[in-house]
Design an enzyme around this catalytic site. Structure first.
Site, short mmCIF file in Angstrom:
data_model
loop_
_atom_site.label_atom_id
_atom_site.label_comp_id
_atom_site.label_asym_id
_atom_site.label_seq_id
_atom_site.Cartn_x
_atom_site.Cartn_y
_atom_site.Cartn_z
N ASP A 52 0.82 -1.22 0.00
CA ASP A 52 0.00 0.00 0.00
C ASP A 52 0.85 1.27 0.00
O ASP A 52 0.44 2.28 -0.57
CB ASP A 52 -0.95 0.00 1.21
CG ASP A 52 -2.19 -0.83 0.93
OD1 ASP A 52 -2.18 -1.58 -0.07
OD2 ASP A 52 -3.17 -0.74 1.70
N ASN A 94 -4.74 -2.05 -4.23
CA ASN A 94 -5.97 -2.16 -3.44
C ASN A 94 -5.87 -1.24 -2.22
O ASN A 94 -6.38 -1.56 -1.15
CB ASN A 94 -6.19 -3.62 -3.02
CG ASN A 94 -7.63 -3.88 -2.59
OD1 ASN A 94 -8.49 -3.00 -2.69
ND2 ASN A 94 -7.90 -5.07 -2.10
N ASP A 328 -10.86 -2.25 11.92
CA ASP A 328 -9.83 -3.18 11.45
C ASP A 328 -9.41 -4.15 12.55
O ASP A 328 -9.37 -5.36 12.35
CB ASP A 328 -8.61 -2.41 10.93
CG ASP A 328 -8.88 -1.82 9.55
OD1 ASP A 328 -9.99 -2.04 9.02
OD2 ASP A 328 -7.99 -1.14 9.01
N GLU A 356 -11.08 -4.70 1.92
CA GLU A 356 -10.34 -5.47 0.92
C GLU A 356 -11.19 -6.60 0.35
O GLU A 356 -11.03 -7.01 -0.79
CB GLU A 356 -9.05 -6.03 1.54
CG GLU A 356 -7.92 -5.02 1.63
CD GLU A 356 -8.04 -4.04 2.79
OE1 GLU A 356 -9.14 -3.90 3.37
OE2 GLU A 356 -7.02 -3.40 3.10
N HIS A 400 -5.00 -9.05 3.60
CA HIS A 400 -3.93 -9.21 4.59
C HIS A 400 -4.47 -9.51 5.99
O HIS A 400 -3.93 -10.36 6.70
CB HIS A 400 -3.07 -7.95 4.61
CG HIS A 400 -3.83 -6.68 4.85
ND1 HIS A 400 -3.39 -5.69 5.67
CD2 HIS A 400 -5.02 -6.22 4.36
CE1 HIS A 400 -4.26 -4.69 5.69
NE2 HIS A 400 -5.25 -4.99 4.90
N ARG A 401 -5.53 -8.82 6.38
CA ARG A 401 -6.02 -9.00 7.76
C ARG A 401 -6.67 -10.38 7.94
O ARG A 401 -6.61 -10.95 9.03
CB ARG A 401 -6.99 -7.90 8.15
CG ARG A 401 -6.34 -6.54 8.12
CD ARG A 401 -6.96 -5.51 9.03
NE ARG A 401 -6.31 -4.24 8.76
CZ ARG A 401 -5.08 -3.93 9.17
NH1 ARG A 401 -4.39 -4.77 9.90
NH2 ARG A 401 -4.55 -2.77 8.84
N LYS A 433 0.46 -6.43 1.99
CA LYS A 433 -0.24 -5.14 1.93
C LYS A 433 0.20 -4.22 3.07
O LYS A 433 0.34 -3.02 2.89
CB LYS A 433 -1.75 -5.38 1.99
CG LYS A 433 -2.57 -4.15 1.68
CD LYS A 433 -4.04 -4.52 1.53
CE LYS A 433 -4.81 -3.51 0.71
NZ LYS A 433 -5.02 -2.26 1.37
#
Ligand code: DC
Length: 674
Positions: A52, A94, A328, A356, A400-401, A433
């Protein structure tokens, strides 16, 4: 490193140690934009290096900013609000934190200075809404073309030089889909506030408020003091100008910290987990995750720039929480819920659906695969731990999360999973990311029961290609690699250096027991010194063969070799890996290339290194070493009874690797039926 199709994690049982967090994504991309718009040079320290931020950097470079990197420091020479480049096609991956603010900034710049800019991203980015921001910018006089679906990227931003913005009336923006629209306007509109104050009004209840606090704090660092009425109305004072603070430190990422806070709450059983880079001084809203984790049972000591976490209450306590302020980090709570007593209900998370991926759907689907009971709706998820855990292949949705959260499911033995189950994380590289080294960092902190860590042993005679095969297998699986020959070679080298006679078995065993040996990627360090080249020499190998025949030496090296059996897995090559060191290994391979073929290979290898060699001598040498390795009384070279024989005389490395991987798939519970 984990550019693998998937990463299998064995059951994990404890975690402890120290982790240094990568820089905050939210702060990094905001600071980059502000530094890019400001006049003068800003020195940014500890910037996050991830997908990112890379797209943001590439965009700034394309727009004419000067970027210069010196180790951990990045120097940005900003535009001073003047566009030297009037046309650009920017790919923003993204990264919402790049797409939204750049849209606002370039719309304003194009409308006043002229230009045409296209902003696009990956297909998922083209499904992430931006209509509310476009609707806020158009009444100002910004020309924005939606090149695909209305309300979504890609966008083209156009304008003529000398254009003026209509700033008399307040700018209205909706705040209930993403706070990034408001952030984008706040970051960009100082560009238009030289001659007039700019007023922004938020319509609807603003979500993710703490992210707006980050924006305001960073604007203040760049000399812009926004006046505000709560979260409803913001005024950028007339005469505002971005002024570089000269130096900015990026704090560690508080959302990334959540995985380690959770790790500590779940698995810091006998020693704490120390997280460096964020603490009570943080300007990131996700630091409030710590309170939620505490409510579930974590013991967290917060210092200004660090967190120390231990397991407190166990099992964890289920909670019901409105997560609007920590969208998040709230994902991490959903995974902590697997270890809680009762049903955890997280609400206020409608924004998960436009991140995402649709994170509510994704989380519900994947937690259910593990055996959890999951209920979900438009803006909530409720998770009850599995009554019975299932080994599962967990999808990560290019998010990613998802990958980082789901890795925590590997601690199922601590929740009493019977049997403990391994889990598979698909596309682990998606963590790039925001946290490219996430899995390496995690694996360095965790402990598994050795018996639950998979091992593939590759034994065989000298020059059979075991080392090459084993190293390639380790790379393909993302596992550790034990070159046990190097352990004997290092013992021989250390003995020579210490002046120990090769006949003195007791003294050699002491050298072996005290060996200070580290495997660091391709390098082998003896007492901190890189001895990789010396170890590979023929004379070192010959000495090793003699040293290796001594039972006391083998005994002294046993524990060292066992200690390398660590998650996520180990490929071990040598002579007795399958027979003596890892007799319970779930897959054992024995290589059987002929002596003639091995002599030919060794010859080729030496010649390619510019070393003169003679095939007949090499063959004699190999046969002598085979005889010694096979006939010695201590761990003679032989195939384990349950080893699979692989004659690779006629096979290239890739073919052998594929054969062994196929054998592994037949034994891996995560591959059953494939
Ligand atoms: O595989 P290599 O050539 O690096 O091994 C060097 C010597 O160490 C070899 O002659 C045999 C010995 N060895 C051993 O006895 N047991 C092992 N597991 C590995 C190597």
């Amino acid at each position: 490193m984990f550019a693998l199709p998937h990463l299998d994690l064995p059951p994990l049982r404890a975690a402890a140690g120290r982790v240094r967090l990568p820089g905050s994504k939210s702060i990094s991309n905001r600071v980059l934009l502000l530094a890019g718009l400001a006049e003068g040079v800003t020195e940014i320290r500890d910037l996050l290096d991830s997908d990112d931020t890379r797209v943001m950097l590439a965009a700034l470079r394309a727009l004419g900013c000067g970027l210069e990197r010196a180790g951990p420091v990045l120097r940005v020479k900003g535009l001073g609000g003047r566009l030297p480049v009037r046309e650009a096609d920017l790919f923003l991956g993204n990264a919402g934190t790049a797409m939204r603010p750049l849209t606002a900034a370039l719309a304003v710049l194009a409308a006043t200075q002229g230009g045409a800019f296209t902003l696009r991203g990956v297909p998922r980015m083209h499904e992430r809404p931006i209509g509310d921001l476009v609707d806020a910018l158009r009444p100002l006089g910004c020309t924005i073309d939606e090149l695909g679906t209305p309300g979504y990227p890609p966008l083209r931003l156009r304008g003529q030089a000398g254009g003026r913005l209509a700033l008399a009336a307040p700018i209205r923006v909706r705040g209930d889909v993403s706070s990034q629209f408001l952030t984008a306007l706040l970051l960009a509109l100082p560009l238009a506030a030289l001659d007039t104050p700019v007023v922004i009004e938020v319509q609807g209840e603003l979500i993710s408020k703490p992210y707006v606090e980050i924006t305001l704090a960073l604007l203040a660092r760049f000399g812009i003091t926004v006046q505000r009425e709560g979260f409803a109305r913001f005024t950028i004072p007339q005469g505002s100008r971005y002024r570089t603070p000269d130096i900015v430190h990026v704090e560690g990422d508080a959302s990334s910290a959540s995985y380690f806070v959770a790790l500590g709450a779940i698995a810091a059983v006998d020693a704490p987990l120390v997280i460096e880079g964020v603490g009570s001084d943080s300007i990131q809203g996700d630091i409030a995750f710590v309170d939620a984790a505490r409510a579930m049972g974590a013991q967290v000591q917060a210092r200004p720039n660090a967190l120390e976490v231990r397991r407190g209450r166990w099992p964890l306590q289920a909670i019901a929480l409105d997560c609007n302020a920590i969208p998040d980090a709230a994902m991490t709570l959903a995974v902590m819920a697997l270890y809680a007593q009762g049903t955890t209900r997280l609400s206020g998370i409608a924004s998960w659906r436009v991140k995402e991926t649709d994170r509510i759907a994704a989380m519900a689907a994947e937690l259910a695969k593990l055996g959890a009971q999951v209920d979900s709706g438009a803006d909530f998820i409720a998770v009850t731990p599995p009554a019975r855990w299932h080994a599962a292949t967990l999808g990560t949705y290019d998010d990613h999360r998802m990958a980082m959260c789901l890795s925590l499911a590997a601690f199922n033995p601590l929740a009493g999973a019977l049997p403990p189950v391994p889990i598979r994380i698909e596309d682990p590289a998606c963590v790039a990311k925001t946290f490219p080294d996430y899995f390496e960092t995690l694996l360095a902190l965790v402990r598994a029961a050795p018996a639950e860590v998979p091992v593939i042993t590759v034994d065989g005679p000298s020059a059979s290609g075991k080392g090459t095969l084993a190293a390639a297998l380790a790379r393909r699986l993302g596992w550790h690699f034990l070159d046990s020959g190097a352990v004997y070679r290092a013992t021989a080298l250390a003995a020579v250096r210490a002046g120990v006679a090769l006949a003195d078995e007791a003294a050699l065993a002491r050298v072996a027991a005290g060996l200070d040996l580290h495997f660091d990627g391709d390098r082998i360090l003896l007492a901190g010194e890189d001895v990789s080249d010396e170890l590979r020499r023929e004379d070192t190998g010959a000495l090793a063969s003699r040293v290796a025949a001594l039972p006391a030496v083998r005994q002294a090296l046993h524990a060292l070799q066992l200690s390398l059996r660590r998650a996520p897995g180990l490929v071990a090559d040598g002579r007795d890996m399958g027979t003596a060191i890892f007799p319970q290994a779930p897959l054992k391979v024995f290589l059987t290339a002929s002596a003639a073929e091995r002599a030919r290979r060794r010859h080729k290898q030496l010649i390619s290194k510019g070393i003169e060699a003679n095939i007949a001598d090499l063959l004699a040498d190999i046969e002598a070493r085979d005889a010694r390795d096979r006939s010695r009384s201590a761990s003679p070279l032989r195939a384990a009874e349950d080893a699979l024989q692989l004659d690779n005389s006629q096979q290239g490395v890739d073919e052998s690797v594929d054969t062994v991987l196929q054998w592994w798939r037949q034994r891996n519970p995560l591959d059953e039926g494939r």
